[in-house]
Design a protein around this motif. Structure first.
Motif, mmCIF file in Angstrom:
data_model
loop_
_atom_site.group_PDB
_atom_site.id
_atom_site.type_symbol
_atom_site.label_atom_id
_atom_site.label_comp_id
_atom_site.label_asym_id
_atom_site.label_seq_id
_atom_site.Cartn_x
_atom_site.Cartn_y
_atom_site.Cartn_z
ATOM 1 N N VAL A 35 -4.550 -7.787 34.883
ATOM 2 C CA VAL A 35 -3.762 -8.354 34.225
ATOM 3 C C VAL A 35 -4.418 -9.348 32.960
ATOM 4 O O VAL A 35 -5.504 -9.647 32.714
ATOM 5 C CB VAL A 35 -4.602 -9.306 35.817
ATOM 6 C CG1 VAL A 35 -3.817 -11.163 35.692
ATOM 7 C CG2 VAL A 35 -4.035 -9.355 37.353
ATOM 8 N N ASN A 36 -3.122 -9.977 32.201
ATOM 9 C CA ASN A 36 -3.808 -9.509 30.579
ATOM 10 C C ASN A 36 -3.125 -11.817 30.765
ATOM 11 O O ASN A 36 -3.434 -12.294 31.911
ATOM 12 C CB ASN A 36 -2.439 -9.160 30.210
ATOM 13 C CG ASN A 36 -2.968 -9.057 28.062
ATOM 14 O OD1 ASN A 36 -3.238 -10.471 28.071
ATOM 15 N ND2 ASN A 36 -3.309 -8.467 27.720
ATOM 16 N N TYR A 67 1.383 -9.657 32.720
ATOM 17 C CA TYR A 67 0.806 -11.213 32.092
ATOM 18 C C TYR A 67 1.212 -12.924 32.386
ATOM 19 O O TYR A 67 2.667 -13.146 32.196
ATOM 20 C CB TYR A 67 2.187 -11.467 30.620
ATOM 21 C CG TYR A 67 1.607 -10.199 29.482
ATOM 22 C CD1 TYR A 67 0.556 -9.949 28.448
ATOM 23 C CD2 TYR A 67 2.755 -8.866 29.731
ATOM 24 C CE1 TYR A 67 0.824 -9.034 28.307
ATOM 25 C CE2 TYR A 67 2.244 -7.758 29.086
ATOM 26 C CZ TYR A 67 1.292 -7.854 27.951
ATOM 27 O OH TYR A 67 1.011 -6.734 27.898
ATOM 28 N N PRO A 68 0.715 -13.293 33.071
ATOM 29 C CA PRO A 68 1.033 -14.508 33.579
ATOM 30 C C PRO A 68 1.363 -15.552 32.628
ATOM 31 O O PRO A 68 -0.180 -15.935 31.297
ATOM 32 C CB PRO A 68 0.120 -14.615 34.702
ATOM 33 C CG PRO A 68 -0.912 -13.452 34.843
ATOM 34 C CD PRO A 68 -1.514 -12.964 33.049
ATOM 35 N N VAL A 107 4.502 -5.242 41.862
ATOM 36 C CA VAL A 107 3.879 -3.349 40.346
ATOM 37 C C VAL A 107 3.259 -2.206 41.305
ATOM 38 O O VAL A 107 3.469 -1.321 41.171
ATOM 39 C CB VAL A 107 3.208 -4.067 39.216
ATOM 40 C CG1 VAL A 107 2.755 -2.863 38.916
ATOM 41 C CG2 VAL A 107 4.185 -4.951 39.252
ATOM 42 N N LEU A 108 1.937 -2.799 42.007
ATOM 43 C CA LEU A 108 1.360 -1.725 42.832
ATOM 44 C C LEU A 108 2.380 -0.765 43.760
ATOM 45 O O LEU A 108 2.228 -0.108 43.732
ATOM 46 C CB LEU A 108 0.060 -2.204 43.623
ATOM 47 C CG LEU A 108 -0.831 -3.025 42.549
ATOM 48 C CD1 LEU A 108 -1.711 -3.586 43.562
ATOM 49 C CD2 LEU A 108 -1.216 -1.960 41.746
ATOM 50 N N THR A 119 6.502 -10.277 32.981
ATOM 51 C CA THR A 119 5.939 -11.700 32.269
ATOM 52 C C THR A 119 5.774 -12.234 32.886
ATOM 53 O O THR A 119 7.323 -12.790 33.831
ATOM 54 C CB THR A 119 6.652 -11.591 30.707
ATOM 55 O OG1 THR A 119 5.733 -10.736 29.871
ATOM 56 C CG2 THR A 119 6.297 -12.898 30.501
ATOM 57 N N ILE A 120 5.108 -13.648 33.890
ATOM 58 C CA ILE A 120 5.504 -14.794 34.906
ATOM 59 C C ILE A 120 5.226 -15.782 33.659
ATOM 60 O O ILE A 120 4.523 -16.054 32.659
ATOM 61 C CB ILE A 120 4.440 -14.461 35.761
ATOM 62 C CG1 ILE A 120 4.588 -13.147 36.027
ATOM 63 C CG2 ILE A 120 4.667 -15.206 36.931
ATOM 64 C CD1 ILE A 120 2.756 -12.515 37.185
#
Length: 229
Positions: free
Chosen positions: A129-130, A173-174, A211-212, A224-225
């Protein structure tokens, strides 16, 4: 049963992610920075296993893991924990740089290295989680953004290296999310904090689970969110 190792389960996105995984019956190994926090996590997520280790001291992670008989197979390693300390480059101290780099970059790299054999055995997945700061740096965000840019580089290199072992690597990328970290950022920026103005952590968790849970014939390397309003 699916087994996940998760950092940052004490609050924010990590807590919301742990709750969703726990609710659907997945097994959890949760990292906690203290015995007290580990007890809180076990009470909150019955059946979860806890490992006490301080991500601010990445050199000690190997010894912390050695105290536990962890499974030989691991389905996912979820790096959610992070710290932020804003300030202009002219004022950021070495300690401010080091603390953010250690927690946000060096600790994930070391923890990944230590758990790669178990991830390879299960053809598992590493998810970072970036942050939007991992793609662009704003004024007074130099140290945090540098740590997150480095995390992107770590993920990109790891993805290429581990493809032959069947290990998928993804980064989410939240944008700004309504968490305690966001409240701290607003305090550092000297602005009032309104959580309704930002992404709900549950929405970020939904993207992480997408994703998982993607079938093995595909992967989402980067997602990207952004706020939808």
């Amino acid at each position: 049963m699916t087994l996940h190792v998760l950092t940052g389960a004490g609050s924010g996105i990590g807590a919301a992610l742990a709750a969703r995984l726990h609710a659907r019956g997945d097994d959890l190994i949760l990292f906690a920075r203290s015995d007290a926090r580990a007890t809180q996590l076990r009470e909150r997520f019955p059946g979860a296993y806890t490992v006490v280790a301080d991500l601010a001291a990445p050199r000690d992670l190997a010894a912390a893991l050695a105290r536990h008989d962890l499974p030989a197979r691991l389905d996912s390693l979820l790096h959610v924990a992070g710290v932020v300390d804003l300030g202009p480059v002219a004022e950021l101290t070495v300690d401010a740089w080091s603390s953010q780099l250690d927690v946000n970059l060096v600790a994930p790299a070391e923890l990944t290295r230590l758990l790669l054999p178990a991830l390879r055995a299960a053809k598992g997945q590493v998810l970072f989680v970036n942050s939007g700061a991992g793609l662009r740096a704003a004024p007074e965000w130099a140290a945090y953004a540098a740590s997150k840019h480095g995390l992107k580089a770590l993920a990109d290199s790891l993805r290429a290296e581990e493809a032959a072992h069947g290990v998928r690597v993804s980064t989410v990328y939240p944008g700004r999310t309504a968490t305690a970290m966001q409240e701290r950022v607003h305090a550092q920026e000297g602005r009032d904090y309104d959580p309704t103005a930002f992404i709900d952590p549950a929405s970020v968790v939904t993207s992480i689970l997408t994703v998982l849970d993607l079938p093995r014939d595909a992967q989402i390397p980067d997602l990207t969110i952004r706020p939808g309003f």
